[in-house]
Structure formats: C-alpha cells, structure tokens
Design a protein around this motif. Structure first.
Motif, mmCIF file in Angstrom:
data_model
loop_
_atom_site.group_PDB
_atom_site.id
_atom_site.type_symbol
_atom_site.label_atom_id
_atom_site.label_comp_id
_atom_site.label_asym_id
_atom_site.label_seq_id
_atom_site.Cartn_x
_atom_site.Cartn_y
_atom_site.Cartn_z
ATOM 1 N N THR A 112 6.604 -0.686 4.552
ATOM 2 C CA THR A 112 5.300 -1.295 4.375
ATOM 3 C C THR A 112 5.307 -2.695 4.986
ATOM 4 O O THR A 112 6.334 -3.361 5.058
ATOM 5 C CB THR A 112 4.938 -1.378 2.882
ATOM 6 O OG1 THR A 112 6.114 -1.695 2.126
ATOM 7 C CG2 THR A 112 4.346 -0.091 2.373
ATOM 8 N N LEU A 113 4.125 -3.148 5.387
ATOM 9 C CA LEU A 113 3.990 -4.425 6.089
ATOM 10 C C LEU A 113 3.778 -5.600 5.138
ATOM 11 O O LEU A 113 4.213 -6.715 5.422
ATOM 12 C CB LEU A 113 2.826 -4.329 7.083
ATOM 13 C CG LEU A 113 2.408 -5.579 7.833
ATOM 14 C CD1 LEU A 113 3.542 -6.046 8.749
ATOM 15 C CD2 LEU A 113 1.141 -5.310 8.638
ATOM 16 N N GLY A 114 3.102 -5.345 4.020
ATOM 17 C CA GLY A 114 2.796 -6.440 3.104
ATOM 18 C C GLY A 114 1.520 -7.187 3.454
ATOM 19 O O GLY A 114 1.234 -8.244 2.891
ATOM 20 N N ALA A 115 0.730 -6.658 4.406
ATOM 21 C CA ALA A 115 -0.580 -7.261 4.694
ATOM 22 C C ALA A 115 -1.470 -7.169 3.464
ATOM 23 O O ALA A 115 -2.338 -8.019 3.238
ATOM 24 C CB ALA A 115 -1.224 -6.558 5.882
ATOM 25 N N ASP A 116 -1.274 -6.134 2.679
ATOM 26 C CA ASP A 116 -1.879 -5.990 1.358
ATOM 27 C C ASP A 116 -0.938 -6.653 0.351
ATOM 28 O O ASP A 116 0.088 -6.085 -0.009
ATOM 29 C CB ASP A 116 -2.079 -4.513 1.028
ATOM 30 C CG ASP A 116 -2.543 -4.261 -0.393
ATOM 31 O OD1 ASP A 116 -3.026 -5.208 -1.038
ATOM 32 O OD2 ASP A 116 -2.400 -3.118 -0.865
ATOM 33 N N ASN A 117 -1.176 -7.818 -0.105
ATOM 34 C CA ASN A 117 -2.286 -8.717 0.078
ATOM 35 C C ASN A 117 -1.807 -9.999 0.751
ATOM 36 O O ASN A 117 -2.375 -11.074 0.587
ATOM 37 C CB ASN A 117 -2.898 -8.985 -1.284
ATOM 38 C CG ASN A 117 -4.186 -9.732 -1.315
ATOM 39 O OD1 ASN A 117 -4.396 -10.492 -2.219
ATOM 40 N ND2 ASN A 117 -5.044 -9.554 -0.342
ATOM 41 N N GLY A 118 -0.725 -9.825 1.568
ATOM 42 C CA GLY A 118 -0.110 -10.988 2.195
ATOM 43 C C GLY A 118 -1.020 -11.733 3.144
ATOM 44 O O GLY A 118 -0.926 -12.964 3.273
#
Length: 485
Positions: A112-118
């Motif tokens: 996972t990228l962590g754009a949610d919620n990064g």
C-alpha cells in the motif's frame, strides 16, 4: 527512489508526503508518527499538544488580514493500512514506503502507498510550514487509528478545538465534495471445533489450495464494484469438495476494511477420492473464472500436493456447519440508498477467516448510512453464525455522518470548485467510514466537509495517487483557505 517523488508538483505537498512515508505508521502502532508530528509542530514554533489517546493538535494563528475569519480545523488521520503482495519482502514495522512514479500515478513497490490519508496529512503539514499561504485561524487535527476502529476520533474530547468549520481531507475523488458517510460495526464470529486425527485417513493425500491475484481494495468505497472476495470464493471450492476432503486449516484475508485478496486452505483427501476432488476443483474454478473474467483478470487458483501431513482435521459435522455458515453469510452490497443515486446504503465485508488448531474465527465489517439497516444486517449475520454454533460479538461501532445540504461551507466550496474547474462538483455521501460523524458527537455545531485528491485502489498494494489530481486539489485547498467567510 523517493527522490523522484520530491520533484513532483506541488513540491510542498509531495515533499511532506515523502517525509511522512519514511516513518512506519501502522494502525495501533503510531508511536513513531505521533512523535514525528509533535516534533514537526514544535520545530515550527507552533502550539502543539498530544491528547490522552494520541491525537496531535497543532494550532497556527491566521495570516495577516484574515484574523477575523471563521476559525477552521483541517483534519486527517496518521495511520495507514498495511497490505503487501505475497511475494513482497517488506517489514511495515521498520521500513518506510518505497515509492515510484508511473505516468500520472505515484505507486509503492508491492505495498500500500499510504496516500490514504497521507496526502491529507502532507497537505496540512505544507500549510502549517508555509509563510505565504493565506488562511484563517487554523487548528490541525491529526487523528490516530482511523483504519482499525477510529479510536482517535472517538477519544477526542470536546473543548479541545475552537474551530467552527472542519475540512476533512480524506475523500478519494477530486471532483467530489463529501457531505456524509456510513457508520460501521465489527462483527466477529468465533468457536472452538471438534477435530479428529488426520492419521486416521490411511494413504490420504494432502493438498494446499491457494486462491490469489484478486484486486482487493477498500471495503467501503470499492464494495459496489462486485469484486471477488477470496473468503467467499474459497468457500465455494471447499463446499463443492466437502464429501471428498477433510479441512485441516484455512487462512484468508487480513484486515476488516480491506476486501480479501488471497486465501489458502490445506485439506486431506482420502485414498480413492483424488480424482473426484480434482474434478470438482477444476469445475468450480472454471465457473469462478468465467464469472469474474472481466473483473478479476489476474485471479489464480492453484492446487498443490504437499508432503507435510497435518496432525488434525475438522470432524465432518463441524466442517459442514462451517461451510454452510460461510455460504449463508451475506457479503457485498446489502441495500442501495433509495434517496441518493448510486450510493451503497448497507454492506458487509467478510474480511478475515481463520481455521487453525481447534479454533475458527470469521471477522466482518458491516457498514451503513442508516443505523437501523446496519443493525438489521448485523443481526442477520449474527443469526447465521449462531445457528452454526459460533459465539458472535459486536465491537468498534461508530456512527455515520448525516448530510446537511444547506451547509454554509458547502455553498462556498461548491462555488469555488465551479470557478476553478468550469464544472459542477459531485456533492455526495460515501460508503466509507469517515471520522466526521464521530467528531460531530462532541462538536455538534461544527460545519463539516470532506474532499481530497484522486486515489485508486486504497487498502491494497494497487493503491496509487494521481499527480495531476493532486495539483488540482492543492489549488482548491488554497482557494478554500483564502475564501473562508
């Protein structure tokens, strides 16, 4: 690798995202990211505090000329969902996320990228750090544990915040302005089961069935897509072969809020039943492939003969009860909203199933924007599992966020979106669990809105964030801050 990310526009946001993604931040293990955020605020000379549950609050005075504007809260959560591909060697507890640019997308290598919620967190950090961005009196609220219980939002006490408007930066389509969300409850079914010695099956053969390659995804936002659920599909295979095998162990899925992508079962096939077993597996696998050929092109079902013989298997009556319960338990969309077009009202995700060493556990996340419908589905699941001898518990319940179409901040942001993009935004409620409903319990007068850049595949290793969308969203953020009434 992450240096390429730091060169993207808007650099203020992507640099902060790269800084954040260097810090391990799994849900319920946020100690390092809390310390990181606390140091960030204090190094800026801003009023920074950590409340009793671990939420970080950083306050920044208004820029000159906007002191009399309505004070606002910008809010995002610090934790991220940790998922990786089976063949990816990665330790989420010690490693930072490895990112790369793929056309218009930022992705992670097998995780996972962590754009949610990064990306929301990075946005707020960029505003806090800037000496030129115009904004009213500002409180930054960074909550913890959103992904596995929303305990940060639940633990935030009234009186800590003075803001009258909440900007939640946790929506995943850049043309959407969120005005409502679903509530949820964790449904867990557990029982001890009777076993028998696998050695009783003379000359038996042991097989491992692996179902993998599903897309997975967010169990709220993506549930409407009808994607494959590894636990339900595996159950079809096991049910079809129930008379010619003994189940030894089963493990499928990992997180309640992620649609399960993989499942692995170990079964013992008695002598003389191998051909029947293989035939049924082939038949049901073919049916599944045909049903999901357009939705799940990477689906694989692999059956391997293995040498390691399990010591125990389920007794036949226990096996049948379990497989029937799994068949009967609802998964996916339960009811569409009758008042909002294309909105899922109520759903269930059979997220994680384990059968091992005499204990079986089925973990679900039931969501709904209507409390009575949520209770109805949860009771339906409870009934199915209790009939099969499970003990069922409910936990982690959180409320939904009811839409307020006359919201003053909605009016402002709707007009700004049209001005910037020459089109109307999609004003909608979502089927994800945002923290707004919970925060509203202790701050009932706060006017709330949710928005964000386009993120696809959240909660799966296919998670990716659009670069062009982040640029569009950043302009929207800046205009919103300048135009708070």
């Amino acid at each position: 690798m992450n240096e390429a990310i730091r060169k993207l526009q808007p650099q203020k946001v992507w640099n902060k995202f790269a800084d954040l993604n260097a810090v391990p931040r799994p849900s319920k293990k946020e100690e390092r990211v809390i310390e990181f955020m606390k140091d960030f605020g204090k190094n800026l000379g801003l009023d920074t505090k950590v409340d009793e549950v671990g939420n970080v609050i950083i306050k920044k005075p208004a820029t000159k000329g906007l002191e009399d504007r309505t004070p606002i809260v910008m809010q995002s959560h610090l934790d991220m969902v940790h998922q990786k591909n089976n063949d990816t060697d990665f330790d989420f507890d010690s490693q930072g996320i490895e990112m790369y640019v793929d056309g218009d997308w930022v992705r992670a290598k097998g995780t996972t990228l962590g754009a949610d919620n990064g990306l929301g967190v990075a946005t707020i950090m960029a505003v806090l750090e800037s000496k030129t961005i115009e904004h009213p009196p500002l409180e930054a609220l960074f909550t913890i544990d959103e992904e596995t219980g929303m305990t940060g939002a639940m633990g935030l006490k009234g009186g800590l915040l003075n803001g009258k408007i909440l900007l939640n930066l946790d929506t995943e389509e850049d043309d959407e302005i969120g005005v409502g969300c679903a509530g949820g409850v964790d449904v867990t079914a557990k029982k001890n089961y009777a076993q028998m010695d696998a050695a009783d099956q003379y000359d038996a053969h042991v097989y491992r069935i692996t179902l993998k390659g599903l897309q997975g995804g967010h169990s709220g936002m993506d549930i409407i897509k009808g994607l494959g659920n590894a636990n339900k599909l595996m159950n079809r295979l096991l049910f079809a072969t129930r008379d010619v095998m003994h189940l030894a162990s089963l493990k499928g899925g990992s997180l309640r809020n992620a649609i399960p992508r993989e499942s692995v079962a170990v079964v013992v096939v008695p002598k003389g039943q191998e051909n029947a077993f293989k035939s049924e597996i082939k038949k049901i696998s073919g049916e599944i492939f045909n049903e999901f050929i357009s939705l799940e092109p990477d689906l694989e079902i692999v059956t391997d003969k293995i040498e390691d013989r399990p010591a125990k298997v389920l007794k036949q009556d226990e096996q049948l009860k379990f497989l029937k319960a799994m068949y009967a338990a609802h998964n996916g969309v339960f009811r569409m909203s009758p008042s909002i077009e294309n909105l899922v009202e109520t759903s269930n995700n059979i997220a994680k199933v384990t059968v091992v060493d005499g204990t079986m556990t089925i973990e679900c996340l039931t969501r709904s924007s209507v409390e009575s419908s949520k209770e109805n589905l949860a009771t339906s699941l409870q009934s199915v599992f209790e009939l099969a001898g499970f003990n069922v518990t409910f936990a982690g319940e959180y409320p939904g966020w009811a839409p307020k179409m006359d919201s003053p901040i909605l009016k402002v942001m709707r007009e700004l979106y049209v001005k910037l993009n020459n089109e109307e935004p999609h004003v909608a409620a979502c089927h994800a669990g945002l923290e707004c409903g919970i925060l509203g319990q202790n701050y009932p007068q706060m006017d709330m809105i949710s928005f964000g850049p386009t993120i696809k595949g959240a909660h799966s290793p296919d998670e990716r964030a659009s670069i062009s969308s982040t640029q569009k969203y950043w302009k929207f953020v800046l205009e919103t801050l300048k135009n708070i009434p």
